[in-house]
Design a protein around this motif. Sequence first.
Motif, PDB file in Angstrom:
ATOM      1  N   GLN A  64       0.837  -1.199   0.000  1.00 35.48           N
ATOM      2  CA  GLN A  64       0.000   0.000   0.000  1.00 35.48           C
ATOM      3  C   GLN A  64       0.875   1.254   0.000  1.00 35.48           C
ATOM      4  O   GLN A  64       0.565   2.243  -0.676  1.00 35.48           O
ATOM      5  N   ARG A  65       2.022   1.184   0.710  1.00 35.85           N
ATOM      6  CA  ARG A  65       2.913   2.355   0.744  1.00 35.85           C
ATOM      7  C   ARG A  65       3.535   2.626  -0.624  1.00 35.85           C
ATOM      8  O   ARG A  65       3.631   3.773  -1.040  1.00 35.85           O
ATOM      9  N   ILE A  67       2.329   1.887  -3.537  1.00 36.55           N
ATOM     10  CA  ILE A  67       1.287   2.389  -4.443  1.00 36.55           C
ATOM     11  C   ILE A  67       1.034   3.874  -4.169  1.00 36.55           C
ATOM     12  O   ILE A  67       0.980   4.690  -5.087  1.00 36.55           O
ATOM     13  N   ASN A  68       0.947   4.221  -2.895  1.00 35.54           N
ATOM     14  CA  ASN A  68       0.740   5.629  -2.571  1.00 35.54           C
ATOM     15  C   ASN A  68       1.967   6.472  -2.902  1.00 35.54           C
ATOM     16  O   ASN A  68       1.839   7.641  -3.273  1.00 35.54           O
ATOM     17  N   ALA A  69       3.157   5.867  -2.822  1.00 34.52           N
ATOM     18  CA  ALA A  69       4.381   6.602  -3.188  1.00 34.52           C
ATOM     19  C   ALA A  69       4.377   6.913  -4.688  1.00 34.52           C
ATOM     20  O   ALA A  69       4.775   7.995  -5.106  1.00 34.52           O
ATOM     21  N   LEU A  71       1.703   7.301  -6.576  1.00 36.25           N
ATOM     22  CA  LEU A  71       0.687   8.332  -6.794  1.00 36.25           C
ATOM     23  C   LEU A  71       1.141   9.714  -6.327  1.00 36.25           C
ATOM     24  O   LEU A  71       0.732  10.724  -6.884  1.00 36.25           O
ATOM     25  N   ALA A  72       1.978   9.746  -5.302  1.00 32.85           N
ATOM     26  CA  ALA A  72       2.342  11.022  -4.676  1.00 32.85           C
ATOM     27  C   ALA A  72       3.542  11.684  -5.332  1.00 32.85           C
ATOM     28  O   ALA A  72       3.896  12.804  -4.991  1.00 32.85           O
TER      29      ALA A  72
ATOM     30  N   THR B  59      -3.416  12.956  -9.065  1.00 33.90           N
ATOM     31  CA  THR B  59      -3.388  13.897  -7.942  1.00 33.90           C
ATOM     32  C   THR B  59      -4.787  14.168  -7.383  1.00 33.90           C
ATOM     33  O   THR B  59      -4.921  14.857  -6.373  1.00 33.90           O
ATOM     34  N   GLN B  64      -7.226   8.745  -5.556  1.00 35.45           N
ATOM     35  CA  GLN B  64      -6.452   8.068  -4.509  1.00 35.45           C
ATOM     36  C   GLN B  64      -7.388   7.279  -3.590  1.00 35.45           C
ATOM     37  O   GLN B  64      -7.049   6.172  -3.162  1.00 35.45           O
ATOM     38  N   ARG B  65      -8.584   7.836  -3.346  1.00 36.51           N
ATOM     39  CA  ARG B  65      -9.533   7.120  -2.475  1.00 36.51           C
ATOM     40  C   ARG B  65     -10.030   5.833  -3.124  1.00 36.51           C
ATOM     41  O   ARG B  65     -10.137   4.804  -2.446  1.00 36.51           O
ATOM     42  N   ASN B  68      -7.304   3.203  -2.911  1.00 33.41           N
ATOM     43  CA  ASN B  68      -7.203   2.635  -1.566  1.00 33.41           C
ATOM     44  C   ASN B  68      -8.434   1.807  -1.205  1.00 33.41           C
ATOM     45  O   ASN B  68      -8.323   0.819  -0.478  1.00 33.41           O
TER      46      ASN B  68
END
Lengths: 73, 73
Positions: A64-65, A67-69, A71-72, B59, B64-65, B68
């Motif tokens: 999950q980290r 994937i969020n990295a 996206l960010a 972004t 992102q929601r 997740n």
Amino acid sequence: RTLARMATELRCQCIATHSKFIPPRSIQDVKLIQSGPHCKNIEVIATLKDGKEVCLDPTAPWVQRIINAILAK
Amino acid sequence: RTLARMATELRCQCIATHSKFIPPRSIQDVKLIQSGPHCKNIEVIATLKDGKEVCLDPTAPWVQRIINAILAK
């Protein structure tokens, strides 16, 4: 192309998941596949920059980290 | 298959992103593509259950929601 791909994926894609951390910089893309009639599991498939495809565990916090990295960035 | 696909994707895949919310239940899979020499943008491509492919804005908070939400199912 989409229909051909869907027709070949009417089953789970992953038989096991990679348990070791993979650094985001070595990942080219990540595909999240919803569960459904074809497969009861959510599947996360990463394509690495060397072309290898690996299945990842969607419940692993490091997955999950990363994937969020991505996206960010 | 992987090499063939990589060879055809040496450019950005998205020319625009879909701005309206898409409910997670209508999404079949989501692909996150890292930026790199082929494309300076991170790209998020959702395949809907009707087979359509749409590009999403990485972004956007709702994007992102839903990512997740898929992971957390």
